[in-house]
Design a protein around this motif. Structure first.
Motif, mmCIF file in Angstrom:
data_model
loop_
_atom_site.group_PDB
_atom_site.id
_atom_site.type_symbol
_atom_site.label_atom_id
_atom_site.label_comp_id
_atom_site.label_asym_id
_atom_site.label_seq_id
_atom_site.Cartn_x
_atom_site.Cartn_y
_atom_site.Cartn_z
ATOM 1 N N CYS A 159 47.936 40.307 40.119
ATOM 2 C CA CYS A 159 46.991 40.028 41.327
ATOM 3 C C CYS A 159 46.691 41.545 41.864
ATOM 4 C CB CYS A 159 49.161 39.729 42.336
ATOM 5 S SG CYS A 159 49.725 38.102 42.034
ATOM 6 N N CYS A 160 45.801 40.627 42.711
ATOM 7 C CA CYS A 160 45.058 41.909 43.717
ATOM 8 C C CYS A 160 45.955 43.233 44.459
ATOM 9 C CB CYS A 160 44.196 41.749 44.023
ATOM 10 S SG CYS A 160 42.731 42.465 44.768
ATOM 11 N N PRO A 161 45.501 44.317 44.006
ATOM 12 C CA PRO A 161 46.231 45.614 44.955
ATOM 13 C C PRO A 161 45.407 45.359 46.269
ATOM 14 C CG PRO A 161 45.182 46.297 43.237
ATOM 15 C CD PRO A 161 45.007 45.168 42.810
ATOM 16 N N PHE A 162 44.280 44.920 46.435
ATOM 17 C CA PHE A 162 43.424 45.430 47.417
ATOM 18 C C PHE A 162 42.777 43.948 48.551
ATOM 19 C CE2 PHE A 162 41.131 46.752 44.213
ATOM 20 C CZ PHE A 162 42.637 48.559 44.139
ATOM 21 N N HIS A 163 43.964 42.948 48.256
ATOM 22 C CA HIS A 163 44.091 42.063 49.151
ATOM 23 C C HIS A 163 45.423 41.095 48.815
ATOM 24 C CE1 HIS A 163 42.337 39.200 45.962
ATOM 25 N NE2 HIS A 163 42.996 37.891 46.683
ATOM 26 N N GLN A 164 45.447 40.215 49.250
ATOM 27 C CA GLN A 164 46.822 39.827 49.732
ATOM 28 C C GLN A 164 46.400 37.991 48.620
ATOM 29 O OE1 GLN A 164 49.574 41.162 50.247
ATOM 30 N NE2 GLN A 164 47.773 43.074 50.388
ATOM 31 N N LYS A 196 37.396 43.220 38.399
ATOM 32 C CA LYS A 196 37.280 42.763 39.285
ATOM 33 C C LYS A 196 37.885 41.757 39.686
ATOM 34 C CE LYS A 196 33.932 39.863 40.183
ATOM 35 N NZ LYS A 196 32.609 40.338 41.540
ATOM 36 N N CYS A 197 38.155 41.977 41.437
ATOM 37 C CA CYS A 197 38.356 40.502 41.768
ATOM 38 C C CYS A 197 37.590 39.406 42.271
ATOM 39 C CB CYS A 197 39.797 41.020 43.144
ATOM 40 S SG CYS A 197 40.133 40.127 43.816
ATOM 41 N N PHE A 198 38.218 37.979 42.093
ATOM 42 C CA PHE A 198 37.493 36.759 42.560
ATOM 43 C C PHE A 198 38.326 36.615 44.108
ATOM 44 C CE2 PHE A 198 36.048 37.496 37.994
ATOM 45 C CZ PHE A 198 34.716 37.155 38.248
ATOM 46 N N GLY A 199 38.805 37.206 43.799
ATOM 47 C CA GLY A 199 39.906 36.398 45.294
ATOM 48 C C GLY A 199 38.757 37.769 46.295
ATOM 49 N N CYS A 200 39.141 39.216 46.347
ATOM 50 C CA CYS A 200 38.265 39.776 47.613
ATOM 51 C C CYS A 200 37.085 40.258 47.029
ATOM 52 C CB CYS A 200 39.055 40.699 47.980
ATOM 53 S SG CYS A 200 39.122 41.996 47.071
ATOM 54 N N GLY A 201 36.734 40.187 46.289
ATOM 55 C CA GLY A 201 35.332 40.727 45.030
ATOM 56 C C GLY A 201 35.211 42.191 44.946
#
Ligand SMILES: [Zn+2]
Length: 580
Positions: free
Chosen positions: A34-39, A55-60
């Motif tokens: 789970c991305c630490p940079f967005h929820q 790479k996070c595909f939620g926040c980029g």
């Protein structure tokens, strides 16, 4: 320096590094979290051991070990380099490249460190600290705790500390920018915290960023009970969570964090063995503080002053935390105790017992409003509704929300329809919850999306070059960057550096796909069809526009050709659509 950057990168594995911060799950050739940079609740943060990137595909957000540490620890490149050099066992050579600004920050941290050590020394080893020491003893704070939190006392005489710092070669400018000192209108430097008990404010990495000073009993009643450092280069109030440097591992283990309002409310339970605890200073937390806490846990237990439910700032915080998917509970110590410090001093067993079953936030809000206003009179009912509904109106999950509407109705002995009616009025007044910024768009047009999808599907196979060979006649890319990447897959030679990030995006996205070869094949064919349909439609549009433009005088032959082409395309389109 560049060589050392590379050397460190070679020595450290991104998976090992990130797993020190996040829980990773292995999925095929890569790792997910789970991305630490967005929820988020479903993981879209992906790490590739092959490419050594995330790479996070939620926040980029994406990058390598340096970017990760910079983002996670909120530090500049130089600090990330130092953190990683230490982990890699590499001794950094001196460089002028990272110059003044960086050194200045470091000097400020060193300065704050000296200041806190000085205050601490005065408190525990000097007669000037005697009063303050007795005060702490009366509040049952042990010497071990004083040492652990580096608590200190700022003496009346400013010159003691100033002389000490000058001896350590700190300049007047540095001393002033520490936030501990100010200049009065006569140009004299004075200590803001004099005659106060001083708590150094650490960031979660354990560096002293600023200070908080509390008056001692018997002080002039015009003085503020607490004062804090002003915002400086290294102290940002909205980002500091008090005590997190000491409690973060306990919070990570229990996935729960107890949130209190002040230093003593945090320190006393910590001293008594309740270790997963922090203080936010006041009832409102900021998004930065919540994001920081979310790195370590998903549940918050609010141990705030008992009247916090009537507080607008608290409402915003609760709404914010709820929108970030925190599980929110309340440690209700009333009416016996006014705050956690008092409760743990007088009845630690009671405190720990209550902590086992904290109330759900919404239950607490209903209970405390009913206790405050009563429900027997129409006026009381109205007040309860007015106080509780703004909270309930913002519950994100509608099932939970409707449950609480029912609870509220029964708590004030009213019927559910009336509550709903009031809620509707309120929800029109309440502003929408503050949300995090939406994730950036990666691609724009339909065709771009389709072509990118095709490449992603290609990469998800074990042998992309083989699949590429098979479909090469049908795969006519119209977006240049995708065309080049497709050529690269068929014939891996040199990829132009400007396409690295495009390539990485596609590659990382392909890792998220979990397809068997049959499904993949089907999806590839269907994407190819969609691309063709899209192109034919576009061409049909162009043709009909051209045909429309032709006037009668123009040669019949031209229009005939266009019509033939048009009809042919229509037939092709129909075929493709039937297939679909
Ligand atoms: Zn993210």
């Amino acid at each position: 320096m560049d060589n050392q950057v590379e050397e460190i990168k070679k020595k450290l594995d991104i998976v090992t590094l990130v797993s020190q911060y996040l829980t990773l799950n292995k999925r095929g050739r890569h790792f997910l979290a789970c991305c630490p940079f967005h929820q988020e609740k479903t993981p879209s943060f992906i790490i590739s051991p092959e490419l050594q990137i995330f790479k996070c595909f939620g926040c980029g957000k994406s990058g390598d070990i340096y970017t990760f540490v910079q983002e996670f620890e909120k530090v500049e490149f130089r600090e990330a380099l130092e953190i990683l050099a230490k982990k890699a066992g590499v001794v950094l050579k001196k460089s002028d490249q990272f110059n003044a600004a960086d050194n200045h920050r470091k000097r400020l941290f060193a300065l704050n460190n000296e200041i806190s050590r000085f205050f601490h020394y005065i408190l525990i080893s000097h007669s000037l600290g005697q009063n303050c020491f007795t005060y702490l003893k009366n509040r049952a704070i042990s010497v071990a705790t004083i040492k652990e939190f580096l608590i200190g006392f700022a003496p009346e005489n400013d010159n003691l500390l100033l002389t000490y710092l000058r001896k350590k070669d700190f300049t007047e400018n540095e001393i002033l920018s520490s936030g501990c000192f100010s200049k009065n209108s006569y140009g004299r430097i004075y200590n803001r915290f004099k005659n106060r008990l001083v708590f150094p404010l650490f960031n979660h990495r354990g560096d002293v960023c600023g200070f908080s000073g509390r008056v001692l009993p018997g002080a002039d009643s015009n003085q503020a009970k607490y004062i804090n450092s002003p915002e400086t280069e290294i102290y940002h109030k909205s980002e500091i969570v008090y005590g997190l440097n000491l409690s973060k591992n306990y919070i990570r283990e229990s996935r729960t964090c107890i949130v209190t309002e002040g230093e003593f409310d945090m320190i006393s339970p910590f001293q008594s063995g309740v270790k997963n605890i922090v203080a936010v200073k006041g009832t409102a937390f900021t998004q930065d503080q919540l994001l920081l806490l979310h790195r370590f846990c998903d549940s918050l237990v609010l141990a705030l002053d008992s009247d916090f439910a009537g507080n607008v700032a608290a409402l915003r915080s609760i709404e914010l935390a709820d929108s970030m998917d925190f599980d929110l509970r309340v440690l209700d110590l009333s009416p016996r105790f006014k705050d956690p410090d008092e409760a743990i001093q007088k009845d630690p067993e009671f405190f720990k017992e209550r902590l086992k079953n904290p109330l759900y936030i919404w239950d607490f809000i209903i209970n405390s409003a009913v206790a405050r206003f009563g429900y027997e009179t129409p006026k009381g009912k109205k007040q309860v509704l007015a106080n509780v509904l703004p909270f309930l109106a913002k519950i994100k999950n509608s099932v939970i929300q409707s449950d609480y509407f029912k609870k509220l109705a029964s708590a004030i002995n009213s019927d559910i329809d009336a509550v709903y009616q009031e809620a509707r009025k309120i929800s029109l007044l309440v502003t929408s919850p503050s949300t995090l910024s939406p994730p950036p768009k990666l691609v724009s047009s339909t065709l771009e999306k389709l072509e990118e999808n095709l490449l992603i599907l290609l990469f998800s196979s074990k042998k992309p070059e083989k699949v590429a060979e098979k479909i090469k006649d049908r795969a006519q890319f119209s977006i240049d960057r995708f065309k080049t990447i497709f050529e690269f897959v068929k014939n891996p030679q040199k990829l132009p550096p400007e396409l690295f990030s495009v390539y990485q995006n596609i590659y990382m996205a392909s890792l998220l796909l979990d397809l068997d070869s049959k499904t993949r094949h089907r999806d590839i064919i269907s994407t190819l069809d969609q691309i063709e349909i899209h192109k034919i439609r576009q061409e049909l549009n162009d043709l009909s526009r051209e045909i429309g433009k032709l006037d009668e005088d123009e040669s019949n032959k031209v229009s005939k050709d266009l019509e033939i082409r048009y009809n042919k395309l229509l037939v092709e389109l129909q075929k493709l659509q039937i297939k679909k």
